[in-house]
Design a protein around this motif. Structure first.
Motif, PDB file in Angstrom:
ATOM      1  N   ASP A 117      44.647  70.453  25.004  1.00 18.73           N
ATOM      2  CA  ASP A 117      45.663  70.981  25.909  1.00 18.73           C
ATOM      3  C   ASP A 117      45.987  72.432  25.577  1.00 18.73           C
ATOM      4  O   ASP A 117      46.244  73.248  26.473  1.00 18.73           O
ATOM      5  N   GLU A 118      45.968  72.760  24.289  1.00 19.95           N
ATOM      6  CA  GLU A 118      46.296  74.121  23.857  1.00 19.95           C
ATOM      7  C   GLU A 118      45.307  75.147  24.427  1.00 19.95           C
ATOM      8  O   GLU A 118      45.664  76.298  24.652  1.00 19.95           O
ATOM      9  N   ARG A 119      44.059  74.721  24.661  1.00 20.99           N
ATOM     10  CA  ARG A 119      43.073  75.621  25.244  1.00 20.99           C
ATOM     11  C   ARG A 119      42.946  75.452  26.756  1.00 20.99           C
ATOM     12  O   ARG A 119      42.710  76.424  27.476  1.00 20.99           O
ATOM     13  N   MET A 120      43.067  74.216  27.226  1.00 19.79           N
ATOM     14  CA  MET A 120      42.794  73.946  28.633  1.00 19.79           C
ATOM     15  C   MET A 120      43.951  74.368  29.538  1.00 19.79           C
ATOM     16  O   MET A 120      43.730  74.897  30.635  1.00 19.79           O
ATOM     17  N   VAL A 121      45.170  74.135  29.094  1.00 20.77           N
ATOM     18  CA  VAL A 121      46.328  74.478  29.931  1.00 20.77           C
ATOM     19  C   VAL A 121      46.352  75.968  30.263  1.00 20.77           C
ATOM     20  O   VAL A 121      46.542  76.340  31.435  1.00 20.77           O
ATOM     21  N   PRO A 122      46.145  76.873  29.290  1.00 17.75           N
ATOM     22  CA  PRO A 122      46.115  78.297  29.646  1.00 17.75           C
ATOM     23  C   PRO A 122      45.013  78.664  30.639  1.00 17.75           C
ATOM     24  O   PRO A 122      45.192  79.572  31.459  1.00 17.75           O
ATOM     25  N   VAL A 123      43.874  77.984  30.561  1.00 23.06           N
ATOM     26  CA  VAL A 123      42.804  78.246  31.523  1.00 23.06           C
ATOM     27  C   VAL A 123      43.266  77.900  32.941  1.00 23.06           C
ATOM     28  O   VAL A 123      43.093  78.686  33.880  1.00 23.06           O
ATOM     29  N   VAL A 124      43.862  76.718  33.097  1.00 23.93           N
ATOM     30  CA  VAL A 124      44.339  76.296  34.417  1.00 23.93           C
ATOM     31  C   VAL A 124      45.442  77.224  34.904  1.00 23.93           C
ATOM     32  O   VAL A 124      45.474  77.630  36.081  1.00 23.93           O
ATOM     33  N   LYS A 150      50.787  67.969  31.667  1.00 22.73           N
ATOM     34  CA  LYS A 150      50.713  69.395  31.327  1.00 22.73           C
ATOM     35  C   LYS A 150      49.729  70.127  32.240  1.00 22.73           C
ATOM     36  O   LYS A 150      49.997  71.246  32.692  1.00 22.73           O
ATOM     37  N   LEU A 151      48.610  69.503  32.507  1.00 22.03           N
ATOM     38  CA  LEU A 151      47.600  70.120  33.368  1.00 22.03           C
ATOM     39  C   LEU A 151      48.098  70.247  34.804  1.00 22.03           C
ATOM     40  O   LEU A 151      47.800  71.228  35.495  1.00 22.03           O
ATOM     41  N   HIS A 152      48.867  69.271  35.246  1.00 23.76           N
ATOM     42  CA  HIS A 152      49.437  69.340  36.587  1.00 23.76           C
ATOM     43  C   HIS A 152      50.490  70.445  36.652  1.00 23.76           C
ATOM     44  O   HIS A 152      50.525  71.240  37.607  1.00 23.76           O
ATOM     45  N   ALA A 153      51.321  70.538  35.630  1.00 24.12           N
ATOM     46  CA  ALA A 153      52.344  71.587  35.599  1.00 24.12           C
ATOM     47  C   ALA A 153      51.718  72.972  35.561  1.00 24.12           C
ATOM     48  O   ALA A 153      52.291  73.952  36.062  1.00 24.12           O
ATOM     49  N   ALA A 154      50.512  73.063  34.990  1.00 20.94           N
ATOM     50  CA  ALA A 154      49.816  74.354  34.897  1.00 20.94           C
ATOM     51  C   ALA A 154      49.228  74.798  36.234  1.00 20.94           C
ATOM     52  O   ALA A 154      48.865  75.967  36.387  1.00 20.94           O
ATOM     53  N   GLY A 155      49.102  73.882  37.179  1.00 15.28           N
ATOM     54  CA  GLY A 155      48.575  74.243  38.492  1.00 15.28           C
ATOM     55  C   GLY A 155      47.446  73.377  39.003  1.00 15.28           C
ATOM     56  O   GLY A 155      46.975  73.558  40.122  1.00 15.28           O
TER      57      GLY A 155
END
Length: 347
Positions: A117-124, A150-155
């Motif tokens: 999540d620490e790497r993927m969330v910033p990408v999204v 978290k991924l949904h909140a990121a977009g």
């Protein structure tokens, strides 16, 4: 049972019993396939018109912790060149796609622990901020509910996770023991809880698969009621234990696309790369059978060959996202048009 009565019932009621689905699959032929395809095409056009929605596919990592027996990028395969795209490379692929007209991106990878999540969330987040008018679909495998949130909140707004086989016995023949069908199904419901539009699906003609298995898969999808369903033929990979098994057929895959469309008129249904791999006209046939999504490849050209889930995957020419003219012409030749929008599900 009578095949034509079953087709009429499916068209009218949008469902059949398991035994009826099996009978329909057992007794399919060119005439019934043509009839189903025409009905499916008619229902898809009522909702989506003659539009086919392109999604720009970015295969950003071919590392995977799993050992699914059918998959060329399984963890134990030492014969492939592994790669991970950086955030900058992913954003560059999105920019390339955006400049070409794409407004829908699909980020797909193996289950790669590196992309926490620490790497993927910033990408999204970066894709969402850079291209706010684009839809982001993720296909990252099994993760926790918290991760999905978290991924949904990121977009992220859509998530693809094929269940592959709803039969525990068949699932166990296709996957190592430590992989759990129950957990995969839970992930699909967790995705919905997290707010995602959900996509699932299965391989057609997988080793040991029966028509009863396929009927169960269809009924599971009807129960789940996803926004997207992706099915494609099994295609063997030379570095897997299923290397000598026969591929699934375009004919059965296309028949099942029509059934899925008649079971749920609103589905976003891809005509897949695998279908185009085993039949040069496979994607056009899939669209004429009720499919309405294509996913050309936006990955950097130097890594496309390394995301090899199966042998002989098409990744150049009209499959390449850059060759919009080729793809448009092929779609227009069967009376459809590419629509470069987010291509949203229409309930």
């Amino acid at each position: 049972m009578n095949v034509w009565n079953l087709i009429e019932t499916l068209y009218k009621d949008q469902t059949l019993e398991k035994e009826e689905l099996v009978f329909l699959l057992e007794h399919r032929d060119e005439e019934t396939a043509s009839c189903l395809g025409e009905l499916a095409r008619k229902e898809a056009q009522k909702i989506y018109g003659n539009k086919v929605f392109p999604r720009g596919l970015i295969e950003f990592t071919n590392y995977c912790k799993n050992n699914c027996y059918y998959c060329g990028i399984q963890a134990s395969n030492r014969n492939i060149s592994r790669y991970r795209l950086s955030q900058e490379q992913i954003l560059s692929a999105c920019q390339n796609g955006y400049d070409l007209g794409y407004r829908s991106f699909v980020l797909q990878g193996g289950e790669d622990p590196y992309f926490s999540d620490e790497r993927m969330v910033p990408v999204v987040e970066a894709i969402h901020e850079s291209f706010p008018d684009c839809a982001i679909t993720l296909s990252l495998g099994e993760r926790s509910l918290e991760s999905y949130q978290k991924l949904h909140a990121a977009g992220g707004r859509r998530y693809l996770l094929r269940h592959e086989a709803i039969s525990p016995q068949l699932y166990g023949k296709l996957h190592p023991e430590k992989m759990s069908l129950r957990h995969r199904i839970q992930c699909l419901y967790d995705l919905r809880t997290a707010g995602f539009q959900v996509g699932t699906g299965f391989m057609v003609g997988a080793p040991f698969q029966t028509l009863e298995n396929l009927a169960d898969d269809l009924l599971f999808i009807q129960k789940l009621h996803p926004q997207m369903t992706g099915i494609g033929p099994f295609v063997p990979h030379h570095d897997t234990r299923f290397r000598d098994f026969a591929a699934g057929t375009a004919e059965l895959t296309i028949f099942l696309i029509s059934i899925l469309r008649l079971m749920d008129h609103h589905l976003l249904l891809p005509s897949t790369t695998a279908l185009g791999t085993i039949d040069p006209s496979g994607r056009e046939k899939g669209i004429l059978a009720g499919a309405n999504v294509v996913m050309p490849n936006l990955s950097p050209t130097d890594v496309r060959k390394d995301y090899a889930l199966y042998d002989n995957k098409i990744c150049t020419g009209e499959e390449a996202a850059e060759c919009i003219g080729c793809l448009s012409q092929r779609v227009e030749s069967i009376g459809y048009q590419l629509e470069f929008s987010q291509g949203n599900y229409r309930p």
